[in-house]
Design an enzyme around this catalytic site. Structure first.
Site, PDB file in Angstrom:
ATOM      1  N   CYS A  83       0.692  -1.138  -0.056  1.00 13.20           N
ATOM      2  CA  CYS A  83       0.083   0.081   0.191  1.00 13.20           C
ATOM      3  C   CYS A  83       0.928   1.002  -0.082  1.00 13.20           C
ATOM      4  O   CYS A  83       1.449   1.419  -0.957  1.00 13.20           O
ATOM      5  CB  CYS A  83      -0.859  -0.131   1.347  1.00 13.20           C
ATOM      6  SG  CYS A  83      -2.222   1.361   1.094  1.00 13.20           S
TER       7      CYS A  83
ATOM      8  N   HIS B 267      -3.814  -5.097   0.759  1.00 17.51           N
ATOM      9  CA  HIS B 267      -3.408  -5.709   1.967  1.00 17.51           C
ATOM     10  C   HIS B 267      -3.144  -7.104   2.005  1.00 17.51           C
ATOM     11  O   HIS B 267      -4.352  -7.825   2.493  1.00 17.51           O
ATOM     12  CB  HIS B 267      -4.105  -5.086   3.118  1.00 17.51           C
ATOM     13  CG  HIS B 267      -3.820  -3.618   3.375  1.00 17.51           C
ATOM     14  ND1 HIS B 267      -2.820  -3.248   4.061  1.00 17.51           N
ATOM     15  CD2 HIS B 267      -4.280  -2.517   2.953  1.00 17.51           C
ATOM     16  CE1 HIS B 267      -2.881  -1.882   4.246  1.00 17.51           C
ATOM     17  NE2 HIS B 267      -3.852  -1.275   3.491  1.00 17.51           N
TER      18      HIS B 267
ATOM     19  N   GLU C  49      -2.202  -9.170   4.195  1.00 17.75           N
ATOM     20  CA  GLU C  49      -2.113  -9.530   5.408  1.00 17.75           C
ATOM     21  C   GLU C  49      -3.461  -9.653   6.213  1.00 17.75           C
ATOM     22  O   GLU C  49      -3.637 -10.476   7.295  1.00 17.75           O
ATOM     23  CB  GLU C  49      -1.317  -8.549   6.527  1.00 17.75           C
ATOM     24  CG  GLU C  49      -1.760  -7.096   6.655  1.00 17.75           C
ATOM     25  CD  GLU C  49      -1.453  -6.165   5.345  1.00 17.75           C
ATOM     26  OE1 GLU C  49      -1.060  -6.745   4.531  1.00 17.75           O
ATOM     27  OE2 GLU C  49      -1.507  -4.988   5.841  1.00 17.75           O
TER      28      GLU C  49
END
Ligand code: XMP
Length: 510
Positions: A79, A168, A170
């Site tokens: 990002c 993202h 994660e």
């Protein structure tokens, strides 16, 4: 040498999730503030740049020079990190026409290495208002989405592979995010996935032996998971040169002092129990302000610990069960800052006593501490215990504390916790306890009118205690707890259930 990935924290709310995802791959990683100078040593296998609440076009945005690392180790920008790499190489980053939050689907352009085993149309999670409009010269587009032209790219100009992704990986909503993180950490950075609990125990004990040598260590045990696991590790390294102190402040759960002391002995710890109940009760006499009670309990604990430690000669280290979330230096939107929660530790002691700190769990998350504890052979019932506040029942008796009230609450709490365990509900809740309210109300028992106290039951679900919801325990279970408490604990004629979430309430009542 433990190989590791460094995660440069630019202040994203998801930074810790990146760390968790990497550690689940049995690869060690550390979170470091984005502006901290880094020397690339052979143990550093790769760097991940986190997201950020900043825009790269903000004049105050943190902008370390990426090229200082990208010739030495592989880099992945997530990002903001991806936007920063693009911008520093002459790409155009600007406000998106439409802000992109939530679900998006990858359209592959060059499905190689980093994305090689990822499905066309794979769902990824976005959270950004800027986007990369134009890639710099020498950058290869790997994927886009229907709303942004650059979702993933590769850079070839550096001596090491560099990638950027706008989404993202994660967060769990990026359905193949874990695979992508694995592709980077294992395939690109060549990490060997050898960081297991067993390896951690072995390496930590070796390091503790080297760090402590013949030194003596003193440590306060609380009966909780962290201090127990930390002490067990230190004990494995230096044996009985570790002196543990376990204080009964009179505010522990029913039989806790005797039970926990016994468990410590089974673990082989060199522990001295100190019954200081009366000292705590007399200092707390008549004090009803919650912070006042906390100060008295914390202060007296330090006094007692110091008195005991002074009996020991030549102690040079203080052991503590500090864990990673307590020490991660976080980057705030207003500039890098340091947040350290201290109430779990014996604050101020090292300076006062001129001791060096030894903190073998300093880089572990809570569930990793539990796994290490299991590896060390600590029994599951110990490792699965709910958190319990340092000031104990002192902050669960609203208003002034008396030994009679402590006993009443211990009895009620014991009934509640035992029923949670026997019905299998204990592991469904993150923390549970009883609170003695300072109100009396009318009741009737047999033919007699009563005028007695009320107990509130608290049980919450949570991940880290920062936010929490009240646990939806079954009515039949609550009925049984209420019945057993009222019938067995003299002085209580009413039981209520707390249905408040945090925020706006807190877990404890004081
Ligand atoms: P609150 O009540 O703030 O609690 O929602 C969050 C977590 O912290 C624990 N807690 C404490 N722990 N000393 C401690 O060691 C304290 O003074 C203290 N106050 C709250 C609480 O039990 C919960 O797990």
């Amino acid at each position: 040498m433990t190989e590791k990935i460094l995660i440069l924290d630019f202040g994203s709310q998801y930074t810790q999730l990146i760390a968790r995802a990497i550690r689940e791959l049995n690869v060690y990683c550390e979170i470091v503030p984005c502006l901290k100078p880094i020397e690339i040593t052979p143990d550093i296998k790769g760097i991940i740049l986190s997201g950020s609440p900043f825009s790269v076009n903000d004049p105050n945005a943190p902008k370390p020079d990426i090229s200082q690392w990208s010739n030495q180790v592989p880099v992945l920008g997530v990002c903001y990190g991806a936007q920063l790499i693009a911008q520093q190489n002459g790409g155009l980053v600007a406000k998106s026409n439409s802000r992109e939050y939530g679900r998006a689907h990858l359209v592959m352009e060059n499905q190689e290495c980093f994305l090689s085993n990822i499905s066309e149309g794979s769902q990824v999670w976005m959270s950004h208002s800027d986007s990369i409009k134009e890639l710099p010269e020498g950058f290869t587009l790997l994927a886009k989405t229907n709303s942004i032209p650059v979702a993933a790219y590769r850079v070839d100009k550096y001596a090491q592979p560099v990638y950027g992704i706008q989404f993202h990986p994660e967060v769990t909503h990026s359905t193949e995010g874990r695979k992508m993180i694995k592709n980077f950490v294992v395939d690109v950075c060549k990490c060997s996935q050898s960081w297991t609990s067993a390896a951690y125990v072995e390496e930590t004990i070796a390091n503790l032996k080297a760090q402590l040598g013949d030194s003596k260590v003193v440590m306060a045990l609380s009966g909780g998971v962290d201090s127990t696991v930390a002490a067990t590790l230190i004990h494995r390294a230096i044996g009985d040169k570790l002196y543990c102190i376990f204080v009964d402040n009179g505010l522990l759960r029913k039989n806790e002092y005797e039970d926990v002391l016994e468990s410590y002995k089974v673990l082989g710890l060199n522990v001295k129990g100190i019954d200081a109940k009366d000292r705590f009760y007399s200092k707390l006499d008549g004090v009803s302000d919650p912070e006042g009670k906390r100060k008295i309990i914390g202060g007296l604990f330090i006094d007692i610990f110091q008195e005991e430690a002074h009996h020991l000669e030549d102690v040079s280290f203080l052991g503590q069960g500090t864990i990673y979330p307590d020490v991660i230096e976080s980057v705030s939107v207003n500039g890098p800052s340091v947040t350290i929660k201290s109430h779990h530790n014996v604050g101020g002691l090292p300076e006062k006593m001129n001791l060096k700190l030894v903190e073998p769990l300093r880089f572990l998350f809570k569930d990793e501490v539990r796994r290490v504890g299991k590896e060390l052979g600590i029994q599951a019932s110990f490792l699965e215990r709910h958190p319990f506040p340092g000031p104990g029942l002192g902050i669960r008796i609203l208003g002034a504390v008396t030994p009679e009230k402590v006993q009443m609450l211990q009895d009620a709490d014991d009934i509640y916790v035992k029923l949670l365990k026997s019905t299998g509900e204990y592991n469904n809740v993150w923390q549970a306890g009883t609170i003695l309210l300072p109100v009396q109300s009318v009741g009737v028992m047999g033919d007699e009118r009563t005028y007695e106290f009320t107990v509130a039951l608290r049980a919450v679900t949570s991940v880290d205690g920062m936010t929490a919801d009240w646990a939806h325990l079954p009515y039949d279970f609550l009925a049984k707890v209420s019945n057993d408490i009222i019938n067995n604990v003299r002085g209580i004629n009413r039981v209520v259930y707390d249905i408040s979430s945090k925020p706006p309430a807190t877990i404890e009542w004081e």
